[in-house]
Design an enzyme around this catalytic site. Structure first.
Site, short mmCIF file in Angstrom:
data_model
loop_
_atom_site.label_atom_id
_atom_site.label_comp_id
_atom_site.label_asym_id
_atom_site.label_seq_id
_atom_site.Cartn_x
_atom_site.Cartn_y
_atom_site.Cartn_z
N LYS A 75 0.84 -1.20 0.00
CA LYS A 75 0.00 0.00 0.00
C LYS A 75 0.88 1.25 0.00
O LYS A 75 0.62 2.21 -0.72
CB LYS A 75 -0.96 -0.03 1.20
CG LYS A 75 -2.06 -1.06 1.02
CD LYS A 75 -2.90 -1.34 2.27
CE LYS A 75 -3.90 -2.47 1.96
NZ LYS A 75 -4.74 -2.87 3.09
N GLN A 96 -5.04 -1.68 9.19
CA GLN A 96 -4.92 -3.01 8.59
C GLN A 96 -5.57 -4.04 9.51
O GLN A 96 -5.34 -4.07 10.71
CB GLN A 96 -3.44 -3.34 8.34
CG GLN A 96 -3.22 -4.62 7.56
CD GLN A 96 -3.77 -4.58 6.13
OE1 GLN A 96 -3.82 -3.52 5.50
NE2 GLN A 96 -4.21 -5.71 5.63
N ASP A 105 -11.14 2.60 3.35
CA ASP A 105 -11.50 1.18 3.26
C ASP A 105 -13.00 1.00 2.99
O ASP A 105 -13.42 -0.09 2.59
CB ASP A 105 -11.17 0.47 4.58
CG ASP A 105 -9.89 -0.35 4.51
OD1 ASP A 105 -9.57 -0.85 3.42
OD2 ASP A 105 -9.24 -0.50 5.56
N1 GUN Z 1 -7.18 -7.08 5.61
C1 GUN Z 1 -7.45 -7.80 4.51
N2 GUN Z 1 -8.00 -7.03 3.55
C2 GUN Z 1 -8.04 -5.78 4.05
C3 GUN Z 1 -8.48 -4.53 3.52
O1 GUN Z 1 -8.96 -4.40 2.39
N3 GUN Z 1 -8.34 -3.47 4.34
C4 GUN Z 1 -7.85 -3.58 5.59
N4 GUN Z 1 -7.77 -2.48 6.34
N5 GUN Z 1 -7.43 -4.71 6.12
C5 GUN Z 1 -7.53 -5.80 5.34
#
Ligand code: GUN
Length: 279
Positions: free
Chosen positions: A48, A92, A115
């Protein structure tokens, strides 16, 4: 048979974002919070951050140790909500068990919830009036669009009902005019349900779970799974090698949905920046 190249589509998206950012007076800013040291989460968070650099965003990565309290995390989010340089806040998941994930997600200012997990953003999606949409499902919709696949009138089966993927994925497909069935661990006759589908989205997290003989000939298969085998090999939730001889289109793993999730996060961050600056 078409292999849907998520890597290529994500590169195109990132180029378009970078171009738009180069014309802005201020750069979008994303804060990514990682609590603990889950190995897969670390990889995702690094990707990211790399994505942010590629398109010219400011990004800050905030690592907190496993023992961080819920109160400390909520305070950190509050500070980022009030930080004018930050457009997007991403925590996350999964979080350590002593932290209430729901409370944390709801502490994020919905306008910075890149998100799309906050109940306000999920609620808007459910009402077919979305603003910030969950990244993976939105990325899948972009892949379908760029592959000239219109879900309207098609029968779709989503396998998995998580808040991150399955549920918002089903609503995205519904909003696009598909007739949607959501399957989960208590579903009876899963192979029969999958057999009826024109579009199958697999988001279960079990390597090669979906078998080729479950699939309808000519169907479209979207594989959200990223599973690491003991051999180190990355495989999806679908038995790709067998399935590719049955379907009309399929996403590979790696190089399918994964890169689209990151590119969509960048799209959402740019969108949040524009909302906040009334651009
Ligand atoms: N863990 C797995 N996929 C995601 C996601 O799209 N966003 C976040 N914040 N955590 C995740």
């Amino acid at each position: 048979m078409q292999i849907i190249d998520g890597k290529k589509i994500s590169e195109e998206l990132k180029s378009a974002i970078a171009l738009e950012v180069s014309g802005l007076n201020s750069k979008p800013g994303l804060a990514v919070i990682l609590v603990g040291d889950n190995a897969a989460s670390k990889v995702y968070v690094n990707n990211k951050e790399k994505g942010c650099q590629e398109v010219g965003f400011n990004s800050i990565k905030i690592n907190r140790d496993e023992n961080t309290t819920e109160k400390e995390l909520l305070q950190l989010i509050q500070d980022l909500n009030n930080d004018e340089t930050i457009d997007g806040i991403l925590v996350q998941l999964p979080l350590p068990n002593h932290i209430d994930t729901k409370k944390v997600i709801e502490a994020i200012d919905p306008i910075k919830d890149v998100d799309g997990f906050h109940k306000e953003n999920m609620g808007r999606l459910l009402q077919n009036n979305p603003t910030l949409r969950p990244c993976t499902p939105r990325g899948v919709m972009t892949m379908l669009e760029k592959s000239n696949i219109n879900p309207s009138g098609l029968d779709a089966v989503v396998i998995g009902a998580s808040n991150i993927v399955g549920r918002p994925m089903a609503i995205e497909l519904l909003n696009a005019g598909a007739t949607v069935t959501i399957c989960h661990s208590k579903t009876q006759d899963l192979p029969g349900k999958v057999k009826s589908a024109d579009i199958v989205v697999a988001a279960v997290g079990i390597p090669r779970f979906v078998q080729a003989d479950w699939l309808k000939k000519g169907s479209i298969v979207i594989d959200v799974g990223i599973n690491r085998l003991e051999t180190g090999e990355l495989v999806g939730d679908v038995d790709f090698d067998q399935a590719k001889d049955v379907v009309n289109a399929i996403t590979p793993v790696p190089g399918g949905v994964g890169p689209m999730t990151i590119a969509t996060l960048l799209e959402n961050t740019l969108l949040a920046h524009k909302y906040r600056n009334k651009l």
